[in-house]
Design a protein around this motif. Sequence first.
Motif, PDB file in Angstrom:
ATOM      1  N   ASN A  33       0.839  -1.201   0.000  1.00  0.00           N
ATOM      2  CA  ASN A  33       0.000   0.000   0.000  1.00  0.00           C
ATOM      3  C   ASN A  33       0.871   1.246   0.000  1.00  0.00           C
ATOM      4  O   ASN A  33       0.527   2.264   0.573  1.00  0.00           O
ATOM      5  CB  ASN A  33      -0.936  -0.011   1.216  1.00  0.00           C
ATOM      6  CG  ASN A  33      -2.095   0.947   1.052  1.00  0.00           C
ATOM      7  OD1 ASN A  33      -2.389   1.388  -0.049  1.00  0.00           O
ATOM      8  ND2 ASN A  33      -2.741   1.280   2.145  1.00  0.00           N
ATOM      9  N   SER A  34       2.012   1.156  -0.656  1.00  0.00           N
ATOM     10  CA  SER A  34       2.977   2.251  -0.664  1.00  0.00           C
ATOM     11  C   SER A  34       2.772   3.151  -1.878  1.00  0.00           C
ATOM     12  O   SER A  34       1.952   2.882  -2.756  1.00  0.00           O
ATOM     13  CB  SER A  34       4.394   1.673  -0.715  1.00  0.00           C
ATOM     14  OG  SER A  34       4.592   1.018  -1.956  1.00  0.00           O
ATOM     15  N   HIS A  35       3.552   4.209  -1.896  1.00  0.00           N
ATOM     16  CA  HIS A  35       3.533   5.101  -3.065  1.00  0.00           C
ATOM     17  C   HIS A  35       3.981   4.337  -4.314  1.00  0.00           C
ATOM     18  O   HIS A  35       3.487   4.581  -5.411  1.00  0.00           O
ATOM     19  CB  HIS A  35       4.433   6.311  -2.810  1.00  0.00           C
ATOM     20  CG  HIS A  35       4.378   7.328  -3.894  1.00  0.00           C
ATOM     21  ND1 HIS A  35       3.247   8.076  -4.157  1.00  0.00           N
ATOM     22  CD2 HIS A  35       5.300   7.713  -4.803  1.00  0.00           C
ATOM     23  CE1 HIS A  35       3.486   8.881  -5.178  1.00  0.00           C
ATOM     24  NE2 HIS A  35       4.726   8.681  -5.592  1.00  0.00           N
ATOM     25  N   TRP A  55      -8.461   2.614  -5.638  1.00  0.00           N
ATOM     26  CA  TRP A  55      -8.500   1.153  -5.783  1.00  0.00           C
ATOM     27  C   TRP A  55      -7.879   0.484  -4.574  1.00  0.00           C
ATOM     28  O   TRP A  55      -8.413  -0.482  -4.046  1.00  0.00           O
ATOM     29  CB  TRP A  55      -7.767   0.709  -7.041  1.00  0.00           C
ATOM     30  CG  TRP A  55      -8.394   1.127  -8.332  1.00  0.00           C
ATOM     31  CD1 TRP A  55      -9.674   1.554  -8.536  1.00  0.00           C
ATOM     32  CD2 TRP A  55      -7.755   1.165  -9.600  1.00  0.00           C
ATOM     33  NE1 TRP A  55      -9.863   1.855  -9.856  1.00  0.00           N
ATOM     34  CE2 TRP A  55      -8.703   1.630 -10.538  1.00  0.00           C
ATOM     35  CE3 TRP A  55      -6.473   0.868 -10.042  1.00  0.00           C
ATOM     36  CZ2 TRP A  55      -8.413   1.784 -11.880  1.00  0.00           C
ATOM     37  CZ3 TRP A  55      -6.183   1.024 -11.383  1.00  0.00           C
ATOM     38  CH2 TRP A  55      -7.148   1.472 -12.291  1.00  0.00           C
ATOM     39  N   LEU A  56      -6.723   0.989  -4.135  1.00  0.00           N
ATOM     40  CA  LEU A  56      -6.030   0.378  -3.004  1.00  0.00           C
ATOM     41  C   LEU A  56      -6.763   0.582  -1.678  1.00  0.00           C
ATOM     42  O   LEU A  56      -6.653  -0.238  -0.782  1.00  0.00           O
ATOM     43  CB  LEU A  56      -4.602   0.922  -2.899  1.00  0.00           C
ATOM     44  CG  LEU A  56      -3.637   0.365  -3.939  1.00  0.00           C
ATOM     45  CD1 LEU A  56      -2.333   1.147  -3.929  1.00  0.00           C
ATOM     46  CD2 LEU A  56      -3.371  -1.104  -3.706  1.00  0.00           C
ATOM     47  N   SER A  57      -7.521   1.663  -1.582  1.00  0.00           N
ATOM     48  CA  SER A  57      -8.262   1.911  -0.346  1.00  0.00           C
ATOM     49  C   SER A  57      -9.607   1.195  -0.338  1.00  0.00           C
ATOM     50  O   SER A  57     -10.260   1.111   0.694  1.00  0.00           O
ATOM     51  CB  SER A  57      -8.483   3.409  -0.158  1.00  0.00           C
ATOM     52  OG  SER A  57      -9.417   3.894  -1.105  1.00  0.00           O
ATOM     53  N   GLY A  58     -10.049   0.708  -1.499  1.00  0.00           N
ATOM     54  CA  GLY A  58     -11.344   0.043  -1.579  1.00  0.00           C
ATOM     55  C   GLY A  58     -12.493   1.021  -1.744  1.00  0.00           C
ATOM     56  O   GLY A  58     -13.653   0.635  -1.680  1.00  0.00           O
ATOM     57  N   THR A  59     -12.185   2.296  -1.961  1.00  0.00           N
ATOM     58  CA  THR A  59     -13.226   3.299  -2.179  1.00  0.00           C
ATOM     59  C   THR A  59     -13.961   3.030  -3.479  1.00  0.00           C
ATOM     60  O   THR A  59     -15.183   3.098  -3.542  1.00  0.00           O
ATOM     61  CB  THR A  59     -12.608   4.715  -2.217  1.00  0.00           C
ATOM     62  OG1 THR A  59     -11.890   4.926  -1.010  1.00  0.00           O
ATOM     63  CG2 THR A  59     -13.678   5.773  -2.383  1.00  0.00           C
ATOM     64  N   ASN A  60     -13.207   2.738  -4.517  1.00  0.00           N
ATOM     65  CA  ASN A  60     -13.756   2.403  -5.833  1.00  0.00           C
ATOM     66  C   ASN A  60     -13.002   1.206  -6.381  1.00  0.00           C
ATOM     67  O   ASN A  60     -11.838   0.997  -6.031  1.00  0.00           O
ATOM     68  CB  ASN A  60     -13.596   3.557  -6.826  1.00  0.00           C
ATOM     69  CG  ASN A  60     -14.391   4.775  -6.437  1.00  0.00           C
ATOM     70  OD1 ASN A  60     -15.519   4.668  -5.974  1.00  0.00           O
ATOM     71  ND2 ASN A  60     -13.799   5.944  -6.609  1.00  0.00           N
ATOM     72  N   GLY A  61     -13.641   0.481  -7.273  1.00  0.00           N
ATOM     73  CA  GLY A  61     -12.982  -0.617  -7.961  1.00  0.00           C
ATOM     74  C   GLY A  61     -12.774  -0.257  -9.417  1.00  0.00           C
ATOM     75  O   GLY A  61     -13.485   0.587  -9.956  1.00  0.00           O
ATOM     76  N   PRO A  62     -11.814  -0.887 -10.052  1.00  0.00           N
ATOM     77  CA  PRO A  62     -11.572  -0.615 -11.472  1.00  0.00           C
ATOM     78  C   PRO A  62     -12.724  -1.127 -12.332  1.00  0.00           C
ATOM     79  O   PRO A  62     -13.387  -2.101 -11.994  1.00  0.00           O
ATOM     80  CB  PRO A  62     -10.289  -1.381 -11.774  1.00  0.00           C
ATOM     81  CG  PRO A  62     -10.223  -2.439 -10.731  1.00  0.00           C
ATOM     82  CD  PRO A  62     -10.914  -1.896  -9.525  1.00  0.00           C
ATOM     83  N   SER A  63     -12.959  -0.445 -13.417  1.00  0.00           N
ATOM     84  CA  SER A  63     -13.999  -0.900 -14.328  1.00  0.00           C
ATOM     85  C   SER A  63     -13.431  -1.004 -15.735  1.00  0.00           C
ATOM     86  O   SER A  63     -12.397  -0.420 -16.040  1.00  0.00           O
ATOM     87  CB  SER A  63     -15.187   0.066 -14.311  1.00  0.00           C
ATOM     88  OG  SER A  63     -14.775   1.348 -14.735  1.00  0.00           O
ATOM     89  N   GLY A  64     -14.092  -1.776 -16.537  1.00  0.00           N
ATOM     90  CA  GLY A  64     -13.796  -1.884 -17.960  1.00  0.00           C
ATOM     91  C   GLY A  64     -12.342  -2.022 -18.329  1.00  0.00           C
ATOM     92  O   GLY A  64     -11.675  -3.003 -18.001  1.00  0.00           O
TER      93      GLY A  64
END
Length: 121
Positions: A33-35, A55-64
């Motif tokens: 979870n680093s820079h 993505w790494l925080s789980g706020t949003n996921g990747p799409s398409g």
Amino acid sequence: MFPKTGKKFPGGGAASATYANLIADILKAELGNSHQAHKTLMRWTGANERTAKNWLSGTNGPSGEHLLQLMRNSDRVFEFVLRLSRRPALPSNQRLEEVRNSLRSTADLLSEVIETTSDNL
């Protein structure tokens, strides 16, 4: 403003986990979870830094397109998507090579033990 709840996936203990959280767990396990992890995700997908952090925080996921790029670069993401689609997960070439190398090491060790044992008899 309405809270974002994400999409939930059915089945097993992961029923309460969201797609974004599952992807985050996979990416953190592989990249940390680093820079540097953010930069790696940006390089793999062409996404901006804020997107990679989300993505790494789980706020949003990747799409398409981003998900396809992640699958192309990460065996773990690829296998995760196969499992979600309930398709048979085929091991990647890298994973097969790791298993083959492990088996070779084990066979070499067994040969050494057998030779040592037969020399002592």
